[in-house]
Design a protein around this motif. Structure first.
Motif, short mmCIF file in Angstrom:
data_model
loop_
_atom_site.label_atom_id
_atom_site.label_comp_id
_atom_site.label_asym_id
_atom_site.label_seq_id
_atom_site.Cartn_x
_atom_site.Cartn_y
_atom_site.Cartn_z
N ASP A 267 64.11 17.41 -12.69
CA ASP A 267 65.18 17.57 -13.67
C ASP A 267 65.16 16.44 -14.69
OD1 ASP A 267 67.75 18.88 -14.55
OD2 ASP A 267 68.53 16.90 -14.04
N ASN A 268 64.90 15.21 -14.23
CA ASN A 268 64.87 14.07 -15.14
C ASN A 268 63.73 14.17 -16.13
OD1 ASN A 268 65.75 11.25 -15.89
ND2 ASN A 268 63.63 10.83 -15.29
N ASP A 269 62.55 14.62 -15.68
CA ASP A 269 61.40 14.75 -16.58
C ASP A 269 61.66 15.80 -17.65
OD1 ASP A 269 59.90 12.81 -15.37
OD2 ASP A 269 58.72 14.18 -14.14
N PHE A 270 62.27 16.92 -17.26
CA PHE A 270 62.53 17.97 -18.25
C PHE A 270 63.62 17.54 -19.23
CE2 PHE A 270 64.74 21.92 -19.58
CZ PHE A 270 63.71 22.47 -20.32
N TRP A 271 64.64 16.89 -18.73
CA TRP A 271 65.72 16.41 -19.58
C TRP A 271 65.19 15.40 -20.60
CZ3 TRP A 271 70.15 17.52 -21.53
CH2 TRP A 271 71.06 16.55 -21.95
N ARG A 272 64.32 14.49 -20.13
CA ARG A 272 63.73 13.51 -21.02
C ARG A 272 62.85 14.19 -22.07
NH1 ARG A 272 60.69 10.68 -17.57
NH2 ARG A 272 58.89 11.99 -18.08
N ALA A 273 62.04 15.16 -21.63
CA ALA A 273 61.17 15.88 -22.56
C ALA A 273 61.98 16.65 -23.60
CB ALA A 273 60.26 16.83 -21.79
N SER A 274 63.05 17.27 -23.16
CA SER A 274 63.89 18.02 -24.09
C SER A 274 64.52 17.10 -25.14
CB SER A 274 65.00 18.75 -23.31
OG SER A 274 65.88 19.42 -24.17
N ASN A 275 64.99 15.94 -24.70
CA ASN A 275 65.62 15.01 -25.64
C ASN A 275 64.61 14.35 -26.57
OD1 ASN A 275 68.18 15.47 -24.66
ND2 ASN A 275 68.11 13.80 -23.18
N LEU B 296 63.02 12.87 -46.09
CA LEU B 296 63.31 13.29 -44.72
C LEU B 296 64.06 14.61 -44.66
CD1 LEU B 296 64.38 9.90 -43.08
CD2 LEU B 296 62.14 10.98 -43.11
N VAL B 297 64.14 15.32 -45.76
CA VAL B 297 64.95 16.53 -45.82
C VAL B 297 64.52 17.58 -44.80
CG1 VAL B 297 63.49 17.54 -47.64
CG2 VAL B 297 65.86 18.30 -47.39
N ALA B 298 63.24 17.64 -44.46
CA ALA B 298 62.74 18.67 -43.55
C ALA B 298 62.78 18.24 -42.09
CB ALA B 298 61.32 19.08 -43.93
N LEU B 299 63.22 17.00 -41.82
CA LEU B 299 63.34 16.55 -40.43
C LEU B 299 64.76 16.86 -39.97
CD1 LEU B 299 60.80 15.06 -41.46
CD2 LEU B 299 61.42 13.17 -39.96
N ASN B 300 64.92 17.96 -39.26
CA ASN B 300 66.27 18.44 -38.97
C ASN B 300 66.51 18.73 -37.49
OD1 ASN B 300 64.58 20.64 -38.83
ND2 ASN B 300 65.53 21.76 -40.51
N ASN B 301 65.94 17.90 -36.62
CA ASN B 301 66.22 18.03 -35.19
C ASN B 301 67.47 17.27 -34.77
OD1 ASN B 301 64.89 19.73 -33.41
ND2 ASN B 301 63.00 18.57 -33.51
N PHE C 248 63.44 26.22 -29.48
CA PHE C 248 63.61 26.26 -30.93
C PHE C 248 63.40 24.87 -31.52
CE2 PHE C 248 66.47 26.01 -34.70
CZ PHE C 248 65.79 26.89 -35.51
N ARG C 249 63.94 23.84 -30.84
CA ARG C 249 63.78 22.48 -31.34
C ARG C 249 62.34 22.01 -31.25
NH1 ARG C 249 66.28 18.93 -28.35
NH2 ARG C 249 67.15 20.27 -26.75
N LEU C 250 61.59 22.56 -30.28
CA LEU C 250 60.17 22.23 -30.20
C LEU C 250 59.41 22.76 -31.41
CD1 LEU C 250 57.79 21.02 -28.72
CD2 LEU C 250 57.69 23.06 -27.27
N THR C 251 59.79 23.94 -31.88
CA THR C 251 59.18 24.47 -33.09
C THR C 251 59.53 23.60 -34.30
OG1 THR C 251 59.43 26.70 -32.16
CG2 THR C 251 58.88 26.56 -34.48
#
Length: 296
Positions: free
Chosen positions: A220-228, A250-255, A269-272
């Motif tokens: 769970d910690n690894d996935f949470w870290r990867a997601s963030n 930086l206009v296109a950096l929208n995560n 979606f955020r990975l894309t």
């Protein structure tokens, strides 16, 4: 992916039925490698993105929520990064489009170049360890490629800021930046990607499907870290923009900033967006490097 670029460059416009993808390819409002942009748009224009993606997205996010319950009860029951990456390798080789595989491997190379650029332009600090990723074929995926990419981002930020604190300096605008880490000609020698009838999954569908797989095989910690880590685009982008003195780019950096983490259900979606942000930031560095070469 040169033939995809030629496809868009040679496309004739029908004023009564203009192509969405053609318009975006011709648009130059943000910096973007023409070859990568053509591959991205061609892949996005596939029918799987239009008709399959809405359903895949729902089931994939449901899977993430169910796995979140399981991980809350047994957070460390499964920790199999090797099995994860072998599964990703099989999926990428046999089911993902050549364009998507090109963009994925390219992402790791660009990310490594961006981090190196930042390191090269923060002067008077002790040397910090780097782990550049330069995968040229899909076999590299089996060597914990995705997990190492996440670790690289966190370790770079931690090591860089510790080194700056120790030296009593901060990231500043550099008059003549060192662009030696940045490749300008897009000539990455990737091995040919398999292109059979089974290689039909576009990038967005593939990411949605792979995200719960990623979650299943990691703690769970690894996935949470990867997601963030996907929101670290803002941090890396700010570093580069400070060096170049162009925060407006930086206009296109929208995560969104990582101090406010988003739910894991939106990770795919955020990975894309993460991939898009890396492409734009690297293209900006290429643009600045070419301008510097012309002025010398």
């Amino acid at each position: 992916m040169l033939h995809k670029r030629e496809y868009f460059e040679n496309l004739e416009n029908n004023p009564r039925d203009p192509s969405h993808w053609h318009a975006l390819f011709l648009d130059k409002s943000i910096p973007f490698s023409p070859d990568a942009k053509a591959a991205f748009l061609y892949d996005s224009s596939r029918k799987t993105k239009q008709f399959l993606y809405p359903f895949v997205r729902v089931f994939a996010r449901l899977g993430i929520m169910l796995l979140q319950i399981f991980k809350a009860l047994l957070p460390n029951a499964i920790n199999a990064p090797k099995m994860l990456h072998r599964s990703l390798y099989v999926g990428m080789k046999y089911f993902i489009t050549p364009e998507a595989n090109y963009l994925i491997l390219r992402h790791f190379v660009l990310g490594s170049e961006v981090l190196r650029f930042i390191k090269d332009n923060v002067k008077n600090i002790e040397d910090i360890p780097m782990h550049p990723l330069k995968p040229m074929d899909l076999n590299a995926v089996k060597d914990n490629l995705f997990l190492q990419h996440d670790l690289n981002l966190y370790n770079f930020i931690i090591n860089l800021n510790n080194a700056m604190k120790k030296s009593g300096i901060a990231i500043q605008m550099v008059e003549n930046p060192d662009f030696s880490a940045i490749t300008t000609d897009d000539s990455f020698p990737f091995a040919p990607f398999r292109d059979r009838w089974t290689n039909c999954l576009d990038l967005s569908n593939a990411i949605e499907i792979f995200t719960p797989v990623y979650q299943f095989f990691l703690t769970d910690n690894d996935f949470w870290r990867a997601s963030n880590s996907l929101q670290l685009d803002e941090v890396i982008g700010l570093y580069a923009a400070t060096i170049l003195n162009c925060p407006e780019k930086l206009v296109a950096l929208n995560n969104k900033h990582p101090m406010i983490p988003l739910p894991t259900t939106s990770a795919a979606f955020r990975l894309t967006l993460h991939g898009l942000s890396t492409e734009v930031l690297h293209a900006l560095l290429v643009q600045k490097k070419l301008e510097a070469q012309r002025s010398n």
